[in-house]
Design a protein around this motif. Structure first.
Motif, PDB file in Angstrom:
ATOM      1  N   ALA A 154       0.839  -1.207   0.000  1.00 29.49           N
ATOM      2  CA  ALA A 154       0.000   0.000   0.000  1.00 29.49           C
ATOM      3  C   ALA A 154       0.873   1.256   0.000  1.00 29.49           C
ATOM      4  O   ALA A 154       0.587   2.226  -0.722  1.00 29.49           O
ATOM      5  CB  ALA A 154      -0.941  -0.005   1.197  1.00 29.49           C
ATOM      6  N   ALA A 155       1.938   1.256   0.788  1.00 26.75           N
ATOM      7  CA  ALA A 155       2.837   2.406   0.834  1.00 26.75           C
ATOM      8  C   ALA A 155       3.514   2.618  -0.518  1.00 26.75           C
ATOM      9  O   ALA A 155       3.647   3.756  -0.995  1.00 26.75           O
ATOM     10  CB  ALA A 155       3.884   2.219   1.931  1.00 26.75           C
ATOM     11  N   THR A 156       3.923   1.535  -1.148  1.00 29.12           N
ATOM     12  CA  THR A 156       4.561   1.622  -2.461  1.00 29.12           C
ATOM     13  C   THR A 156       3.600   2.209  -3.490  1.00 29.12           C
ATOM     14  O   THR A 156       3.970   3.099  -4.256  1.00 29.12           O
ATOM     15  CB  THR A 156       5.041   0.230  -2.917  1.00 29.12           C
ATOM     16  OG1 THR A 156       5.962  -0.279  -1.951  1.00 29.12           O
ATOM     17  CG2 THR A 156       5.711   0.298  -4.278  1.00 29.12           C
ATOM     18  N   GLU A 157       2.373   1.713  -3.502  1.00 32.17           N
ATOM     19  CA  GLU A 157       1.377   2.229  -4.442  1.00 32.17           C
ATOM     20  C   GLU A 157       1.129   3.718  -4.218  1.00 32.17           C
ATOM     21  O   GLU A 157       1.059   4.498  -5.172  1.00 32.17           O
ATOM     22  CB  GLU A 157       0.077   1.441  -4.324  1.00 32.17           C
ATOM     23  CG  GLU A 157       0.192   0.033  -4.852  1.00 32.17           C
ATOM     24  CD  GLU A 157      -1.054  -0.800  -4.600  1.00 32.17           C
ATOM     25  OE1 GLU A 157      -2.081  -0.258  -4.157  1.00 32.17           O
ATOM     26  OE2 GLU A 157      -0.988  -2.015  -4.858  1.00 32.17           O
ATOM     27  N   TYR A 158       1.013   4.123  -2.963  1.00 31.62           N
ATOM     28  CA  TYR A 158       0.762   5.524  -2.621  1.00 31.62           C
ATOM     29  C   TYR A 158       1.929   6.408  -3.087  1.00 31.62           C
ATOM     30  O   TYR A 158       1.726   7.449  -3.719  1.00 31.62           O
ATOM     31  CB  TYR A 158       0.559   5.654  -1.107  1.00 31.62           C
ATOM     32  CG  TYR A 158       0.394   7.069  -0.638  1.00 31.62           C
ATOM     33  CD1 TYR A 158      -0.815   7.736  -0.783  1.00 31.62           C
ATOM     34  CD2 TYR A 158       1.462   7.749  -0.068  1.00 31.62           C
ATOM     35  CE1 TYR A 158      -0.971   9.041  -0.358  1.00 31.62           C
ATOM     36  CE2 TYR A 158       1.322   9.059   0.368  1.00 31.62           C
ATOM     37  CZ  TYR A 158       0.111   9.703   0.218  1.00 31.62           C
ATOM     38  OH  TYR A 158      -0.024  11.006   0.626  1.00 31.62           O
ATOM     39  N   LEU A 159       3.154   5.994  -2.778  1.00 36.03           N
ATOM     40  CA  LEU A 159       4.323   6.788  -3.146  1.00 36.03           C
ATOM     41  C   LEU A 159       4.545   6.813  -4.659  1.00 36.03           C
ATOM     42  O   LEU A 159       4.860   7.861  -5.225  1.00 36.03           O
ATOM     43  CB  LEU A 159       5.559   6.264  -2.416  1.00 36.03           C
ATOM     44  CG  LEU A 159       5.519   6.442  -0.899  1.00 36.03           C
ATOM     45  CD1 LEU A 159       6.609   5.616  -0.227  1.00 36.03           C
ATOM     46  CD2 LEU A 159       5.627   7.908  -0.516  1.00 36.03           C
ATOM     47  N   ALA A 160       4.366   5.681  -5.319  1.00 38.35           N
ATOM     48  CA  ALA A 160       4.529   5.635  -6.781  1.00 38.35           C
ATOM     49  C   ALA A 160       3.495   6.516  -7.473  1.00 38.35           C
ATOM     50  O   ALA A 160       3.807   7.218  -8.433  1.00 38.35           O
ATOM     51  CB  ALA A 160       4.420   4.188  -7.273  1.00 38.35           C
ATOM     52  N   ALA A 178       0.884   1.243  -9.851  1.00 37.02           N
ATOM     53  CA  ALA A 178       0.414   2.524  -9.323  1.00 37.02           C
ATOM     54  C   ALA A 178       0.913   3.705 -10.145  1.00 37.02           C
ATOM     55  O   ALA A 178       0.244   4.724 -10.247  1.00 37.02           O
ATOM     56  CB  ALA A 178       0.867   2.685  -7.871  1.00 37.02           C
ATOM     57  N   GLY A 179       2.092   3.574 -10.707  1.00 36.92           N
ATOM     58  CA  GLY A 179       2.678   4.677 -11.455  1.00 36.92           C
ATOM     59  C   GLY A 179       2.152   4.752 -12.864  1.00 36.92           C
ATOM     60  O   GLY A 179       1.283   3.986 -13.272  1.00 36.92           O
ATOM     61  N   VAL A 185      16.651   6.455  -4.962  1.00 41.32           N
ATOM     62  CA  VAL A 185      16.162   5.087  -4.823  1.00 41.32           C
ATOM     63  C   VAL A 185      15.275   5.013  -3.595  1.00 41.32           C
ATOM     64  O   VAL A 185      15.674   5.435  -2.508  1.00 41.32           O
ATOM     65  CB  VAL A 185      17.328   4.081  -4.695  1.00 41.32           C
ATOM     66  CG1 VAL A 185      16.822   2.681  -4.383  1.00 41.32           C
ATOM     67  CG2 VAL A 185      18.159   4.065  -5.973  1.00 41.32           C
ATOM     68  N   LEU A 186      14.081   4.474  -3.779  1.00 39.31           N
ATOM     69  CA  LEU A 186      13.123   4.291  -2.704  1.00 39.31           C
ATOM     70  C   LEU A 186      12.999   2.806  -2.412  1.00 39.31           C
ATOM     71  O   LEU A 186      12.682   2.025  -3.302  1.00 39.31           O
ATOM     72  CB  LEU A 186      11.759   4.862  -3.118  1.00 39.31           C
ATOM     73  CG  LEU A 186      10.568   4.583  -2.213  1.00 39.31           C
ATOM     74  CD1 LEU A 186      10.761   5.231  -0.845  1.00 39.31           C
ATOM     75  CD2 LEU A 186       9.292   5.083  -2.867  1.00 39.31           C
ATOM     76  N   VAL A 187      13.294   2.424  -1.166  1.00 39.23           N
ATOM     77  CA  VAL A 187      13.143   1.043  -0.725  1.00 39.23           C
ATOM     78  C   VAL A 187      12.003   1.039   0.285  1.00 39.23           C
ATOM     79  O   VAL A 187      12.118   1.650   1.343  1.00 39.23           O
ATOM     80  CB  VAL A 187      14.432   0.510  -0.067  1.00 39.23           C
ATOM     81  CG1 VAL A 187      14.248  -0.937   0.387  1.00 39.23           C
ATOM     82  CG2 VAL A 187      15.621   0.637  -1.008  1.00 39.23           C
ATOM     83  N   THR A 188      10.915   0.359  -0.031  1.00 43.22           N
ATOM     84  CA  THR A 188       9.773   0.371   0.885  1.00 43.22           C
ATOM     85  C   THR A 188       9.778  -0.793   1.862  1.00 43.22           C
ATOM     86  O   THR A 188       9.255  -0.664   2.963  1.00 43.22           O
ATOM     87  CB  THR A 188       8.441   0.404   0.116  1.00 43.22           C
ATOM     88  OG1 THR A 188       8.432  -0.644  -0.850  1.00 43.22           O
ATOM     89  CG2 THR A 188       8.251   1.737  -0.581  1.00 43.22           C
ATOM     90  N   GLN A 189      10.341  -1.923   1.487  1.00 45.22           N
ATOM     91  CA  GLN A 189      10.492  -3.055   2.404  1.00 45.22           C
ATOM     92  C   GLN A 189      11.524  -3.991   1.805  1.00 45.22           C
ATOM     93  O   GLN A 189      11.442  -4.338   0.630  1.00 45.22           O
ATOM     94  CB  GLN A 189       9.174  -3.811   2.608  1.00 45.22           C
ATOM     95  CG  GLN A 189       9.297  -4.983   3.560  1.00 45.22           C
ATOM     96  CD  GLN A 189       8.011  -5.807   3.669  1.00 45.22           C
ATOM     97  OE1 GLN A 189       7.094  -5.665   2.882  1.00 45.22           O
ATOM     98  NE2 GLN A 189       7.964  -6.666   4.657  1.00 45.22           N
TER      99      GLN A 189
END
Length: 170
Positions: free
Chosen positions: A57-63, A88-89, A151-155
């Protein structure tokens, strides 16, 4: 047959950012639209294949936020976090650890179609027909970091390709 472009380093369409990384590829294979990669805010999003619901969910929101701000997302085109980022993007550049014509993992075929249908591109330094191998992924990760301004690392687990990508960015 696949309309794959071959981009040597001296080609004007070769991404300038990659010319400045350690061990830039002598040639890239490209499918789709790679224009403007050096002129846009490009963010790589990576993470684990076994993501939990919160990370997805966090990845989708940020993308989504990156895409709405006009940014381009770079992805490794894997399952888990990478898939969430692509879905998401909007415009995504996928960098593969195999030939462009190879669907690894098998689920990537659908993701690759989505990327191309939304104005993105698929890149690889491996020629068509090259199968994925365990040693190709860490090598590919330098391209994920090199194409982007962040670079974004979400998990990710402590020992992971996602953290290798972050290390290349540093």
């Amino acid at each position: 047959r696949y309309k794959i472009r071959i981009l040597p380093m001296n080609d004007p369409d070769y991404p300038n950012r990659l010319r400045h990384i350690y061990g830039p590829p002598v040639v890239l294979y490209a499918l789709g639209d790679i224009s403007g990669l050096d002129d846009e805010a490009v963010i790589t999003i990576v993470g684990t294949r076994d993501a939990n619901e919160y990370a997805l969910a966090a990845t989708e929101y940020l993308a989504d936020g990156i895409a709405r701000a006009g940014g381009v997302i770079v992805s490794g085109c894997a399952v888990g976090i990478d898939t969430a980022a692509v879905e998401a993007g909007k415009r995504t550049i996928a960098v593969l650890a195999c030939g462009i014509d190879v669907n690894y993992p098998a689920e990537s075929a659908k993701l690759k179609r989505r990327i191309l249908n939304t104005g993105g591109a698929i890149l690889s330094e491996y020629p068509p027909g090259t199968s994925a191998s365990p040693r190709a992924f860490p090598v590919r990760n330098r391209l994920l970091a090199g194409l982007s301004v962040g670079v974004l690392v979400t998990q990710a687990p402590l020992r992971s390709g996602a953290l290798l990508t972050a290390g290349h960015a540093v």
